[in-house]
Design a protein around this motif. Sequence first.
Motif, PDB file in Angstrom:
ATOM      1  N   ILE A 193       1.184   4.462 -19.765  1.00 15.81           N
ATOM      2  CA  ILE A 193       1.203   5.219 -21.020  1.00 15.81           C
ATOM      3  C   ILE A 193       1.741   6.625 -20.770  1.00 15.81           C
ATOM      4  CG2 ILE A 193      -0.246   6.344 -22.764  1.00 15.81           C
ATOM      5  CD1 ILE A 193      -1.971   3.847 -22.849  1.00 15.81           C
ATOM      6  N   LEU A 194       1.250   7.298 -19.734  1.00 12.53           N
ATOM      7  CA  LEU A 194       1.736   8.651 -19.471  1.00 12.53           C
ATOM      8  C   LEU A 194       3.225   8.655 -19.168  1.00 12.53           C
ATOM      9  CD1 LEU A 194       1.419  11.659 -19.101  1.00 12.53           C
ATOM     10  CD2 LEU A 194       0.591  11.242 -16.770  1.00 12.53           C
ATOM     11  N   LEU A 195       3.700   7.729 -18.360  1.00 12.80           N
ATOM     12  CA  LEU A 195       5.124   7.687 -18.051  1.00 12.80           C
ATOM     13  C   LEU A 195       5.960   7.470 -19.305  1.00 12.80           C
ATOM     14  CD1 LEU A 195       4.912   5.646 -14.738  1.00 12.80           C
ATOM     15  CD2 LEU A 195       5.828   7.973 -14.960  1.00 12.80           C
ATOM     16  N   GLU A 196       5.504   6.585 -20.183  1.00 10.01           N
ATOM     17  CA  GLU A 196       6.245   6.357 -21.433  1.00 10.01           C
ATOM     18  C   GLU A 196       6.159   7.575 -22.346  1.00 10.01           C
ATOM     19  OE1 GLU A 196       8.297   3.923 -22.177  1.00 10.01           O
ATOM     20  OE2 GLU A 196       7.919   2.969 -20.230  1.00 10.01           O
ATOM     21  N   GLU A 197       5.046   8.269 -22.358  1.00  6.84           N
ATOM     22  CA  GLU A 197       4.931   9.493 -23.153  1.00  6.84           C
ATOM     23  C   GLU A 197       5.859  10.578 -22.603  1.00  6.84           C
ATOM     24  OE1 GLU A 197       3.565   9.944 -25.947  1.00  6.84           O
ATOM     25  OE2 GLU A 197       1.638   8.885 -26.130  1.00  6.84           O
ATOM     26  N   LEU A 198       5.953  10.707 -21.298  1.00  2.00           N
ATOM     27  CA  LEU A 198       6.851  11.690 -20.698  1.00  2.00           C
ATOM     28  C   LEU A 198       8.303  11.398 -21.083  1.00  2.00           C
ATOM     29  CD1 LEU A 198       5.187  11.938 -17.177  1.00  2.00           C
ATOM     30  CD2 LEU A 198       5.399  13.821 -18.823  1.00  2.00           C
ATOM     31  N   LEU A 199       8.690  10.137 -21.008  1.00  5.12           N
ATOM     32  CA  LEU A 199      10.052   9.770 -21.389  1.00  5.12           C
ATOM     33  C   LEU A 199      10.295  10.039 -22.864  1.00  5.12           C
ATOM     34  CD1 LEU A 199      10.366   6.467 -19.336  1.00  5.12           C
ATOM     35  CD2 LEU A 199      11.628   8.598 -18.934  1.00  5.12           C
ATOM     36  N   ALA A 200       9.326   9.723 -23.708  1.00  6.08           N
ATOM     37  CA  ALA A 200       9.467   9.962 -25.148  1.00  6.08           C
ATOM     38  C   ALA A 200       9.585  11.450 -25.453  1.00  6.08           C
ATOM     39  CB  ALA A 200       8.276   9.364 -25.895  1.00  6.08           C
ATOM     40  N   ALA A 201       8.985  12.292 -24.598  1.00  4.48           N
ATOM     41  CA  ALA A 201       9.041  13.739 -24.790  1.00  4.48           C
ATOM     42  C   ALA A 201      10.306  14.355 -24.198  1.00  4.48           C
ATOM     43  CB  ALA A 201       7.804  14.389 -24.165  1.00  4.48           C
ATOM     44  N   GLY A 202      11.178  13.522 -23.637  1.00  2.00           N
ATOM     45  CA  GLY A 202      12.457  14.017 -23.143  1.00  2.00           C
ATOM     46  C   GLY A 202      12.521  14.300 -21.656  1.00  2.00           C
ATOM     47  N   HIS A 203      11.512  13.917 -20.911  1.00  2.00           N
ATOM     48  CA  HIS A 203      11.512  14.136 -19.462  1.00  2.00           C
ATOM     49  C   HIS A 203      12.219  12.962 -18.783  1.00  2.00           C
ATOM     50  CE1 HIS A 203       8.791  17.591 -19.718  1.00  2.00           C
ATOM     51  NE2 HIS A 203       8.136  16.902 -20.646  1.00  2.00           N
ATOM     52  N   THR A 204      13.526  13.046 -18.705  1.00  4.42           N
ATOM     53  CA  THR A 204      14.320  11.913 -18.216  1.00  4.42           C
ATOM     54  C   THR A 204      14.042  11.599 -16.747  1.00  4.42           C
ATOM     55  OG1 THR A 204      16.162  13.405 -17.729  1.00  4.42           O
ATOM     56  CG2 THR A 204      16.162  12.332 -19.889  1.00  4.42           C
ATOM     57  N   GLN A 205      13.570  12.587 -15.981  1.00 10.18           N
ATOM     58  CA  GLN A 205      13.274  12.344 -14.571  1.00 10.18           C
ATOM     59  C   GLN A 205      12.001  11.521 -14.381  1.00 10.18           C
ATOM     60  OE1 GLN A 205      15.424  13.135 -12.020  1.00 10.18           O
ATOM     61  NE2 GLN A 205      16.688  13.539 -13.830  1.00 10.18           N
ATOM     62  N   ALA A 206      11.342  11.203 -15.479  1.00 10.37           N
ATOM     63  CA  ALA A 206      10.154  10.355 -15.396  1.00 10.37           C
ATOM     64  C   ALA A 206      10.494   8.868 -15.458  1.00 10.37           C
ATOM     65  CB  ALA A 206       9.169  10.708 -16.510  1.00 10.37           C
ATOM     66  N   GLU A 207      11.791   8.533 -15.459  1.00 11.49           N
ATOM     67  CA  GLU A 207      12.169   7.115 -15.404  1.00 11.49           C
ATOM     68  C   GLU A 207      11.538   6.482 -14.172  1.00 11.49           C
ATOM     69  OE1 GLU A 207      13.313   4.708 -16.880  1.00 11.49           O
ATOM     70  OE2 GLU A 207      14.334   5.495 -18.659  1.00 11.49           O
ATOM     71  N   TYR A 208      11.145   5.250 -14.298  1.00 11.16           N
ATOM     72  CA  TYR A 208      10.366   4.631 -13.230  1.00 11.16           C
ATOM     73  C   TYR A 208      10.617   3.138 -13.138  1.00 11.16           C
ATOM     74  CZ  TYR A 208       7.174   2.938 -16.924  1.00 11.16           C
ATOM     75  OH  TYR A 208       6.642   2.311 -18.026  1.00 11.16           O
ATOM     76  N   ASP A 209      10.315   2.594 -11.979  1.00  9.35           N
ATOM     77  CA  ASP A 209      10.246   1.149 -11.769  1.00  9.35           C
ATOM     78  C   ASP A 209       8.781   0.768 -11.653  1.00  9.35           C
ATOM     79  OD1 ASP A 209      13.152   0.120 -11.115  1.00  9.35           O
ATOM     80  OD2 ASP A 209      12.934   1.998 -10.005  1.00  9.35           O
ATOM     81  N   ALA A 210       8.356  -0.220 -12.406  1.00  8.70           N
ATOM     82  CA  ALA A 210       6.974  -0.701 -12.343  1.00  8.70           C
ATOM     83  C   ALA A 210       6.974  -2.117 -11.777  1.00  8.70           C
ATOM     84  CB  ALA A 210       6.333  -0.679 -13.726  1.00  8.70           C
ATOM     85  N   TRP A 211       6.338  -2.266 -10.647  1.00  8.95           N
ATOM     86  CA  TRP A 211       6.263  -3.558  -9.960  1.00  8.95           C
ATOM     87  C   TRP A 211       4.866  -4.143 -10.133  1.00  8.95           C
ATOM     88  CZ3 TRP A 211      10.906  -5.058  -8.076  1.00  8.95           C
ATOM     89  CH2 TRP A 211      11.849  -4.063  -7.808  1.00  8.95           C
ATOM     90  N   LEU A 212       4.814  -5.458 -10.298  1.00 12.32           N
ATOM     91  CA  LEU A 212       3.550  -6.137 -10.569  1.00 12.32           C
ATOM     92  C   LEU A 212       2.788  -6.414  -9.277  1.00 12.32           C
ATOM     93  CD1 LEU A 212       1.753  -7.478 -12.714  1.00 12.32           C
ATOM     94  CD2 LEU A 212       3.060  -9.594 -12.366  1.00 12.32           C
ATOM     95  N   ILE A 213       1.548  -5.979  -9.251  1.00  8.11           N
ATOM     96  CA  ILE A 213       0.620  -6.282  -8.154  1.00  8.11           C
ATOM     97  C   ILE A 213      -0.439  -7.225  -8.712  1.00  8.11           C
ATOM     98  CG2 ILE A 213      -1.065  -5.340  -6.519  1.00  8.11           C
ATOM     99  CD1 ILE A 213       1.791  -4.584  -5.830  1.00  8.11           C
TER     100      ILE A 213
END
Length: 292
Positions: free
Chosen positions: A61-81
């Motif tokens: 949620i925080l990563l998606e909120e950061l991206l929605a707020a324009g923080h493009t450096q918050a792009e991420y890869d999420a791997w399933l554990i």
Amino acid sequence: MSGPSDYKPPKVWTWTAPSGGKFASTNRPTAGATHEQTLPVGRHPLQLYSLGTPNGVKVTILLEELLAAGHTQAEYDAWLIRIGEGDQFGSGFTEINPNSKIPALVDHSGDQPLAVFESGSILLYLAEKFGAFIPKDIAHRTACLNWLFWQVGSAPYIGGGFGHFYAYAPEKIEYAINRFAMEAKRQLDVLDRRLAESPFIAGEEYTIADIAVFPWYGGLVEGWLYNDAATFLSVQDYPHLRAWADRLLERPAVQRGRMVNRTSGDLSSQLHERHDASDFEMKTQDRLVDKT
């Protein structure tokens, strides 16, 4: 209340057999890796290794909120554990989190990869890294951290306490369920009273305190956790908490964050891995199943 068990604890405890229940195959009294397993690394600086549990959802949620707020450096890869299969005990995962719990994050943006584990620590790290969702004023920042650490300290009574004995334990123990149901309701009341006087957990701003609290307590009052626990705990008694949860659920970033690394529920709500914003449209499980 039913009578006492015949069980008498030995003078020295030893692990003689799995404890039973849903998570018996992954519970053990020792730490460390059980097998060799290299973690994948994607193209973004932020690499998340997680599962869509309440603790995992905090971070997505925080990563998606950061991206929605324009923080493009918050792009991420999420791997399933897959914790039910013991992925958290692989050598690659234990190297970044010796405690073998999801979520764990590695930030590759610096000179050396930086591992961050424990969901509260990850939220604080990302909020400070991007200067977002944490107040700058000392009084409001302190209130935010008060509630962040309240959640970190309190949620085990909901999950490992109430949730375990109510939904997952191989036998229903009246004393344990009553003990943790009482504490769960006390915590719900704490939040309901707080939200009666404040629009968000830490005050006037939406912060990482809300993001930390929502997957656990919002999920409880929305009816997502532990089967019929919402009915059992009479969540209608907490109207301010429920209204707050409804408001957060309207946020698109919250909706997306709840999908990442999710392995249950409607297939259209499951995005097992997330590597690009387009994955929400192209790679949910319903679309992947259709392709096969």
